[in-house]
Motif scaffolding. Structure first.
Motif, mmCIF file in Angstrom:
data_model
loop_
_atom_site.group_PDB
_atom_site.id
_atom_site.type_symbol
_atom_site.label_atom_id
_atom_site.label_comp_id
_atom_site.label_asym_id
_atom_site.label_seq_id
_atom_site.Cartn_x
_atom_site.Cartn_y
_atom_site.Cartn_z
ATOM 1 N N LYS A 212 0.848 -1.204 0.000
ATOM 2 C CA LYS A 212 0.000 0.000 0.000
ATOM 3 C C LYS A 212 0.883 1.254 0.000
ATOM 4 N N ALA A 213 1.917 1.223 0.839
ATOM 5 C CA ALA A 213 2.792 2.391 0.993
ATOM 6 C C ALA A 213 3.564 2.662 -0.298
ATOM 7 N N HIS A 214 4.046 1.596 -0.930
ATOM 8 C CA HIS A 214 4.853 1.804 -2.133
ATOM 9 C C HIS A 214 3.978 2.293 -3.290
ATOM 10 N N ARG A 215 2.786 1.733 -3.381
ATOM 11 C CA ARG A 215 1.827 2.206 -4.390
ATOM 12 C C ARG A 215 1.586 3.704 -4.205
ATOM 13 N N GLU B 231 3.496 5.459 -12.874
ATOM 14 C CA GLU B 231 2.489 4.448 -13.187
ATOM 15 C C GLU B 231 2.475 3.372 -12.084
ATOM 16 N N ILE B 232 1.285 2.877 -11.742
ATOM 17 C CA ILE B 232 1.196 1.823 -10.727
ATOM 18 C C ILE B 232 1.393 0.483 -11.439
ATOM 19 N N ASP B 233 2.620 0.036 -11.455
ATOM 20 C CA ASP B 233 2.988 -1.189 -12.156
ATOM 21 C C ASP B 233 3.211 -2.263 -11.093
ATOM 22 N N GLU B 234 2.254 -3.221 -10.991
ATOM 23 C CA GLU B 234 2.297 -4.201 -9.894
ATOM 24 C C GLU B 234 3.543 -5.086 -9.962
ATOM 25 N N GLU B 235 4.038 -5.326 -11.173
ATOM 26 C CA GLU B 235 5.267 -6.137 -11.303
ATOM 27 C C GLU B 235 6.459 -5.405 -10.710
ATOM 28 N N ARG B 236 6.504 -4.100 -10.998
ATOM 29 C CA ARG B 236 7.591 -3.275 -10.436
ATOM 30 C C ARG B 236 7.489 -3.247 -8.910
ATOM 31 N N ILE B 237 6.266 -3.103 -8.410
ATOM 32 C CA ILE B 237 6.074 -3.040 -6.956
ATOM 33 C C ILE B 237 6.539 -4.346 -6.315
ATOM 34 N N ALA B 238 6.157 -5.474 -6.919
ATOM 35 C CA ALA B 238 6.567 -6.776 -6.374
ATOM 36 C C ALA B 238 8.089 -6.922 -6.413
ATOM 37 N N ARG B 239 8.704 -6.438 -7.484
ATOM 38 C CA ARG B 239 10.167 -6.530 -7.614
ATOM 39 C C ARG B 239 10.867 -5.682 -6.545
ATOM 40 N N GLU B 240 10.300 -4.519 -6.248
ATOM 41 C CA GLU B 240 10.972 -3.588 -5.328
ATOM 42 C C GLU B 240 10.649 -3.847 -3.861
ATOM 43 N N ILE B 241 9.586 -4.626 -3.595
ATOM 44 C CA ILE B 241 9.132 -4.839 -2.221
ATOM 45 C C ILE B 241 9.177 -6.319 -1.817
ATOM 46 N N GLY B 242 8.875 -7.192 -2.795
ATOM 47 C CA GLY B 242 8.590 -8.608 -2.528
ATOM 48 C C GLY B 242 9.512 -9.292 -1.526
ATOM 49 N N LEU B 243 10.831 -9.207 -1.765
ATOM 50 C CA LEU B 243 11.758 -9.958 -0.911
ATOM 51 C C LEU B 243 11.790 -9.441 0.528
ATOM 52 N N THR B 244 11.386 -8.192 0.727
ATOM 53 C CA THR B 244 11.481 -7.621 2.088
ATOM 54 C C THR B 244 10.393 -8.134 3.026
#
Ligand code: COA
Length: 398
Positions: A246-249, A258-271
């Motif tokens: 939510k915060a990164h979006r 642009e709200i790119d869910e793939e980018r968000i997952a790449r930048e947040i996912g592992l954390t």
């Protein structure tokens, strides 16, 4: 500040509890669709302390491997951040200092501002190192998050301690200037001194968090910080892991991206992987995010990582860090995974019993049966004093 001096996180280690309650078990008890926990808030399980565990035993367990690896001679300061303090006067870090047999020539202090306290401790440590780069600071962030039973916050409970050695020429992450800071007087989450459980307005706290992200980022850019696109990953405070998304979006939106869910997952996912299994560890959560990122990412050498630390009430800080060459040889990935997998699953009834456990307040001698298999334990409350001991030797340390 000394111009080119590189200061940051030289070592990082975390610990959590003896027990774990899965969200599957919680959902089976309260009739909630488990999808709300797994997909809705992004949580799989919560760490539950045994009766002989608390922030001190977790903190000592997290810090012991750091002291074993580096020695304590250069550590002249311990800053302990928590919002689940065990005493209104004495710093919890003094118990840790004693359990780890650290030199008397040490200053020890405790810091509080909800979940933001660990970042305040880290930033104050960086300042101390700039004053004298030969010294090191042991920063500890430890908390047990606890809400009332059957409250919406219950599913976000958890517990952990992160210990970080801060010094010059760090082996893991160089902490950069500037920082973007933000404060607003909001009652989204608080815990009066007479309560064991926190009070929270869940929806208000999400709104306040997002407002703080925006405010801290605005100040960060005004202070001359990096452009958003320069960061490879972002470690957010995670009261529940979906909050990081939510915060990164929101940050992307604020930056007109642009709200790119793939980018968000790449930048947040592992954390999010450690926090999803541990639950909210308040001050420790953002640094469990960093541990999960460093332990799992392919190679982050030279990459910039953004940190957003939020503490209800509310205070937030955005800052950057650069991952240092050679960092992978210094990671504790195996012991971190073991800290999570060694936990013993408990039934809902046992969890409830532990949730309701409280010491009598009569000043008598109240021993605690040995439950934890961790290295340190709370042995008793005696004459209103908490008695800690290393589990193996049975020697009491006051
Ligand atoms: N399957 C998948 N998702 C589901 C679901 C299901 N069966 N049922 C609900 N959800 C989703 C909801 O749509 C919602 O998602 P959204 O936030 O993206 O809209 C999410 O799960 C949570 O559902 P909600 O009804 O809002 O839950 P809640 O009223 O129990 O409250 C919190 C959730 C986080 C507010 C609550 O746990 C809380 O108060 N936590 C403590 C405070 C906190 O963590 N604050 C955060 C800032 S520090």
């Amino acid at each position: 500040m000394s111009g080119d001096l590189s200061v940051g996180i030289h070592d990082l280690s975390f610990s959590t509890t003896q027990f774990v309650l899965t969200h599957q078990t919680l959902a089976a008890h309260n009739g909630t669709d488990v999808g709300k926990y797994h997909a809705g808030i992004g949580q799989r399980a919560m760490s539950v302390p045994a009766a002989d565990e608390d922030i001190v035993t977790m903190a000592a367990a997290a810090a012991a491997p750091i002291v074993a690896r580096h020695g304590a001679d250069r550590i002249r300061t311990i800053v302990f951040a928590t919002e689940t303090s065990v005493d209104q006067a004495k710093a919890a870090g003094i118990h840790v200092h004693s359990l780890l047999g650290m030199p008397s020539a040490t200053r020890v202090v405790e810091l509080k501002q909800a979940c933001y306290g660990g970042t305040a401790a880290l930033q104050f440590a960086v300042g101390l190192i700039h004053r004298d780069p030969s010294q090191q600071v042991l920063v500890i962030a430890a908390d047990v998050s606890k809400y009332e039973l059957d409250n919406p916050g219950e599913a976000t409970q958890g517990a952990a301690a992160v210990a970080m050695l801060v010094g010059a020429d760090p082996a893991l992450v160089r902490i950069e200037e500037p920082s973007g800071v933000f404060t607003a007087d909001i009652m989204d989450f608080w815990r009066p001194n007479y309560r064991a459980t926190a009070l929270v307005d869940g929806r208000e706290s999400i709104t306040a968090y997002l407002q703080a992200v925006q405010g801290a980022w605005k100040d960060y850019t005004e202070q001359g910080g990096r452009a958003l696109g320069e960061f490879s990953a972002f470690c957010y405070h995670q009261p529940f892991t979906k909050m990081a998304y939510k915060a990164h979006r929101h940050l992307l939106q604020v930056c007109g991206q642009e709200i790119d869910e793939e980018r968000i997952a790449r930048e947040i996912g592992l954390t999010t992987s450690y926090n999803a299994e541990i639950g909210n560890s308040y001050t420790a959560a953002v640094y469990l995010g960093l541990a999960a990122l460093l332990d799992q990412a392919d190679d982050l050498t030279g990459r910039a990582v953004g940190f957003l630390s939020y503490g209800s009430g509310s205070v937030a800080e955005f800052f950057g860090g650069t991952v240092v060459p050679g960092y992978r040889e210094r990671l504790r990935s195996e012991s971190h995974r073991a800290a999570i997998s060694r936990r013993q699953p408990i039934t809902y009834a046992r969890y409830r019993e532990l949730h309701e456990h409280a010491f009598p307040v009569d000043g008598g001698h109240h021993p605690v049966p040995t439950e934890t298999t961790g290295p340190y334990r709370l042995a008793a409350l005696s004459g209103h004093k908490r008695i800690y001991e290393p589990r193996q030797s049975g020697l009491a340390h006051r």
